[in-house]
Structure formats: C-alpha cells, structure tokens
Design a protein around this motif. Structure first.
Motif, short mmCIF file in Angstrom:
data_model
loop_
_atom_site.label_atom_id
_atom_site.label_comp_id
_atom_site.label_asym_id
_atom_site.label_seq_id
_atom_site.Cartn_x
_atom_site.Cartn_y
_atom_site.Cartn_z
N THR A 116 0.86 25.01 4.96
CA THR A 116 -0.10 25.83 4.06
C THR A 116 -1.09 25.96 5.16
N PRO A 117 -1.88 27.08 5.23
CA PRO A 117 -1.39 28.39 4.39
C PRO A 117 -0.02 28.84 5.00
N LEU A 118 0.71 29.79 4.26
CA LEU A 118 1.98 30.31 4.82
C LEU A 118 1.56 31.16 5.93
N TYR A 167 -2.84 31.64 0.51
CA TYR A 167 -3.20 32.44 1.77
C TYR A 167 -1.93 32.82 2.60
N ILE A 168 -1.44 34.00 3.06
CA ILE A 168 -0.74 34.20 4.09
C ILE A 168 -1.06 34.63 5.27
N ARG A 169 -1.30 33.86 6.27
CA ARG A 169 -2.15 34.37 7.48
C ARG A 169 -1.26 34.85 8.35
N SER A 170 -1.87 35.85 9.28
CA SER A 170 -1.28 36.68 10.33
C SER A 170 -0.53 35.78 11.18
N GLY A 171 0.85 36.21 11.74
CA GLY A 171 1.53 35.26 12.68
C GLY A 171 1.13 35.81 14.21
N GLY A 172 0.01 36.85 14.25
CA GLY A 172 -0.53 37.05 15.69
C GLY A 172 0.66 37.76 16.60
N TYR A 173 1.32 38.48 16.08
CA TYR A 173 2.54 39.15 16.80
C TYR A 173 2.16 40.30 17.63
N THR A 200 4.49 41.33 5.84
CA THR A 200 3.53 41.15 4.85
C THR A 200 2.20 40.98 5.13
N ASP A 201 1.30 41.85 4.50
CA ASP A 201 -0.06 41.85 4.92
C ASP A 201 -0.75 40.73 4.57
N PRO A 202 -1.46 40.00 5.59
CA PRO A 202 -1.98 38.79 5.31
C PRO A 202 -3.00 39.00 4.19
N GLY A 203 -3.23 37.77 3.26
CA GLY A 203 -4.00 38.01 2.14
C GLY A 203 -3.61 36.69 1.30
N LEU A 204 -4.29 37.09 0.14
CA LEU A 204 -3.97 35.83 -0.96
C LEU A 204 -2.79 36.44 -1.89
N TYR A 205 -1.75 35.84 -2.05
CA TYR A 205 -0.70 36.38 -3.08
C TYR A 205 -0.44 35.09 -4.02
N PHE A 209 -7.26 28.93 -3.98
CA PHE A 209 -5.96 28.94 -3.42
C PHE A 209 -5.59 27.61 -2.71
N VAL A 210 -4.23 27.62 -2.80
CA VAL A 210 -3.64 26.49 -1.92
C VAL A 210 -4.12 26.38 -0.64
N GLY A 211 -4.74 25.26 -0.28
CA GLY A 211 -4.97 25.20 1.14
C GLY A 211 -6.67 25.17 1.57
#
Ligand SMILES: [Zn+2]
Length: 454
Positions: free
Chosen positions: A198-200, A273-279, A247-252, A113-115
């Motif tokens: 990256t990641p998103l 990978y879309i990672r959590s924003g830690g909100y 969006t659930d963190p994970g690979l897309y 995956f990217v990154g």
C-alpha cells in the motif's frame, strides 16, 4: 528553519506545558511535518510550545497541539488499514467520529483511504471489545444481542448506537469481549486482511491475504476488474491484484464483498491510492507500419490478453521466479517494463509490456517457474510466442523466438528449456521479450525475480 530536521536523542522537558493533546515526536518527523499534519502553522506550533531553538526538539519531545479543545491525552499516527472506516476507528479508539474528523481535517469519508496516515488518540488501559458480528438482512441489533446472549443496551452503548434497534443491515457491530484485532469494518469471520503493497503502484501486482473461517465466499474488485480469492492449506485465501501500467494515479475504490457460511451478506469499500510507477518515456520508435496497424494488432492483442484471464486454482510456482535466460544474460536488459512508447510518432499511449533480455539468435530460454503451456505458435507482432500458466491468475509470456521447444498442454518445470531467442515479429534486433501477467494485466516482471509472491 522551516524544514528543521528533528534529530534523535535530544528529548527535553518543558517546564510547564500548555493545555491540549500531546504528540510525541517520532523518528523522521520535523517540526514542519508535525505542523502540516495537524493543520497548523509552524509558528503556532513553536509559539504554543515555547520553542525558541528547534535544536532542543528531538525524538520523544512532547509537543502540545493547539486548537483542539475537548481532545486530551496522547496522540499518535497510524496508517489506515484496509477494512477500517470512520465508524470502526471511532469505535476502536473510543473517540467520536466528529472528533476524529476534526483531528484529521477530514471533510469526506473518501479521505479515509488505505495507507493514509491518521492522527489517533493513544489508548491506555482500555479494554477493547473483541468480537465483530455482521447483521443479516432484516436482523436488528436487539435480535443479535439475544442470539449472542448479550445485553442489548451494552451493545448499543459500545457501538455508540442511539438504541439497540438503530443498527442497519450490513452494519458490523462489536460485541463485548477480549482484545480487538482484525479489520473492524468487516464481520468477525474475517480474522485478518493484509494488502501489500500500500499504496498500490501502476504496473505492479499486489497481494490481498485474507484469514477467515471456513465457508466464506469473497470477491474483491478494483476499478472495473474483479479478482478471485484462491484458497490455500493454511486457512488463508489470496487474491492477486494487477494494476494496469496506464491507470491514472489517484484514489480508487477497493471493494470486498461476500457471503458468510450462515448466508449473511457483507460488503465493504474503501478508497486506495494508486501511485505512479515513475516510468520513463522512450524516444519515438520507428517500426514497419503493418506491425502497428490496428487491423493487425487489435485481434492479436485480444487473443494474447484472453489467454491470461483464467484463474486456475493450483499454484505452480515456488519461491522466486528465475531469469529465463543463461546466467551471462540474466542481468542484461536492453529495455525495462513500463516505459511509455510512441510508434512512428503516435501519442504516447503505448507502454513496454515486458522486460527485454539480451541474447543472440539461438540463446536458450528457460521456464522461470513450473507451469502449463497455454500457447505456443507464430504471431505477427509478437513473432514466435509462448505463454505459460503458473496458476492463481499468474502467467509468463515469451516473444520473438527463433524456435519454440514446447507445445500447448505441456507441463514444464522451473529451468526447463522452452525455446530459443530470435528476432521474429516487431523487433529491431534479437532479444527475449519476457512478460508476467497477474490479475489479467501485464505487471513488472522484475518484481517476480526479486520478491516472493505468496
Ligand atoms: Zn520488449
């Protein structure tokens, strides 16, 4: 000991190095992280390299990696860029796909995956071939070679094909030439592809910049959304991607698809990978029930969301967005973007869609950038609301105002008075709820006040 930090400036020379490929210790590495990266135990790594004292290891130390028979030379790590795949990396680094997979413990192409950090052999004095060319539907590598005036067997060899007719349509082949640059998995008409960040990240906008020749038609898609590329003067095309906060963190899969000027189609997909924003989670909010009644909120949400979907081609903002309130309130935020919310004890399926600014009833609200007003009027939940189109799919929204000072169709300039803070709609007190929309979703407005989008 396990996580012994590798300190700079302690390079040392082992007397006799065992056989195997070499990894040169970089800043930020630990013996532990190196072992993990190569899928070996810390003990294997230290024993193989006869390291009795980890303090003797520093930046520049050459570590021989055990268990990689057949691989030699120096190894380095590099992040996988958008536009690369195992085949393109194999071609770029002159190492077989099997060895690349073995080096990186890859079990599936989806892992590229990217990154992602990848172990690759360092290339020295190898002339990397330059041009990349897409195969049109029905075209063989043989025909391409003839078209380009190349020896078909040279192309087959360079691309590790069993023969010049073994390439498949949609494949991107490398042609002998000068130094290699750009996204190797895409046709040569696409000179450069840069995705940041990256990641998103959940709730963040990302910018995909594409440099390419004239006449390209390109679209990019992520999840169920597609994002348009908009042109600019300097030969770059931009797509502004919005990642939904929930969006659930994970690979897309991030996919790019298009047509070249000659009509040949191409497509490329790679996981990202879309990672959590830690909100954080807010305490349960108690509001009057009719303001969270789906019969009221759904049509209003749909109306508001629809306003922010069109991508107008003229980019109206320059530089940073400015705070939409007077200086004394510019850094006063009662609530920030992304907080997970429950209304009246509901599940935490809501999130705070904007950045709240302090201000009493009557505090002035200014346009943060130039744009065109696309909505100005009263709504049940949002109160007196305004939305401004800044172009390229970027919008800003203002809620709970006591007064609206603009009308639909108005052209506003940065810093222009557009309304007054109030407490209309679903509020517990006066404040300005300020939203930024990008790529069809609400994203974190703070980013737009702190960093320049293209
Ligand atoms: Zn708010």
């Amino acid at each position: 000991m396990l996580a012994a930090l590798v300190l700079p400036g302690r390079g040392f020379a082992q007397d006799t190095l065992p056989d195997g490929p070499v990894y040169v210790v970089q800043e930020g590495d630990t013996l532990w992280s190196v072992a993990v990266q190569f899928g070996i135990s810390l003990n294997e790594l230290t024993t193989y390299n006869q390291i009795n004292n980890p303090d003797t290891v520093g930046i520049g130390t050459r570590l021989v990696i055990p268990g990689l028979a057949g691989v030699s030379g120096e190894l380095k790590t590099e992040e996988v860029a958008f536009g690369e795949d195992l085949l393109s990396l194999s071609r770029k680094y002159r190492v077989s796909e099997i060895d690349l997979a073995r080096l990186n413990h890859l079990t599936s192409p989806a892992e590229l995956f990217v990154g992602r950090s990848l172990i690759l052999p360092v290339q020295e004095n190898v002339e990397l071939p330059g041009d990349r060319s897409g195969l049109a539907e029905g075209q063989t590598a043989l025909e391409l070679a003839v078209l380009k005036g190349r020896n078909p067997w040279e192309i087959a060899l360079l691309n590790e094909l069993p023969g010049p007719i073994k390439a498949i349509p949609g494949d991107v082949l490398r042609l002998p030439g000068t130094s290699l640059s750009g996204p190797v998995g895409l046709p040569g008409e696409i000179e450069d592809l840069q995705l940041t960040p990256t990641p998103l990240v959940q709730g963040k906008a990302a910018v995909l910049q594409l440099k390419g020749s004239q006449g390209l038609a390109v679209a990019v898609s992520l999840l169920d959304d597609s994002f348009e590329f908009v042109g600019s003067e300097n030969g770059s095309y931009y797509a502004i991607l919005g990642v939904h906060a929930m969006t659930d963190p994970g690979l897309y899969p991030l996919a790019i698809k298009g047509t070249l000027a000659n009509g040949a189609g191409f497509s490329f997909s790679q996981s990202i990978y879309i990672r959590s924003g830690g909100y954080p989670m807010d305490p349960v909010l108690v509001v009057s029930p009719e303001t969270v009644d789906p019969a009221v909120t759904r049509p209003e949400d749909a109306q508001w969301t629809a306003l922010a979907q069109p991508v107008t081609l003229q980019k109206q903002w320059q530089d940073l967005f400015v705070a939409p309130v007077p200086k004394e309130f510019a850094e006063c935020w009662p609530s920030q973007y992304g907080n997970r919310r429950s209304y009246n004890g509901s599940p935490y399926s809501y999130f705070h869609t904007g950045l709240d600014f302090c201000g009493g009833v009557g505090t002035e609200i200014y346009a943060p950038a130039a744009g065109t007003v696309v909505f100005a009027g009263p709504l049940t939940v949002r109160g007196n609301a305004t939305m401004i189109d800044h172009g390229w799919g970027v919008y800003s929204g203002y809620m709970h105002q006591s007064e609206i000072e603009v009308s639909v169709g108005d052209q506003v300039e940065v810093g222009q008075l557009i309304g007054l803070v109030g407490n209309t709609g679903r509020v517990t007190g006066p404040h300005l709820h300020f939203e930024i929309w990008a790529g069809g979703v609400q994203v974190d407005p703070m980013d737009w006040l702190e960093q320049v989008f293209p």
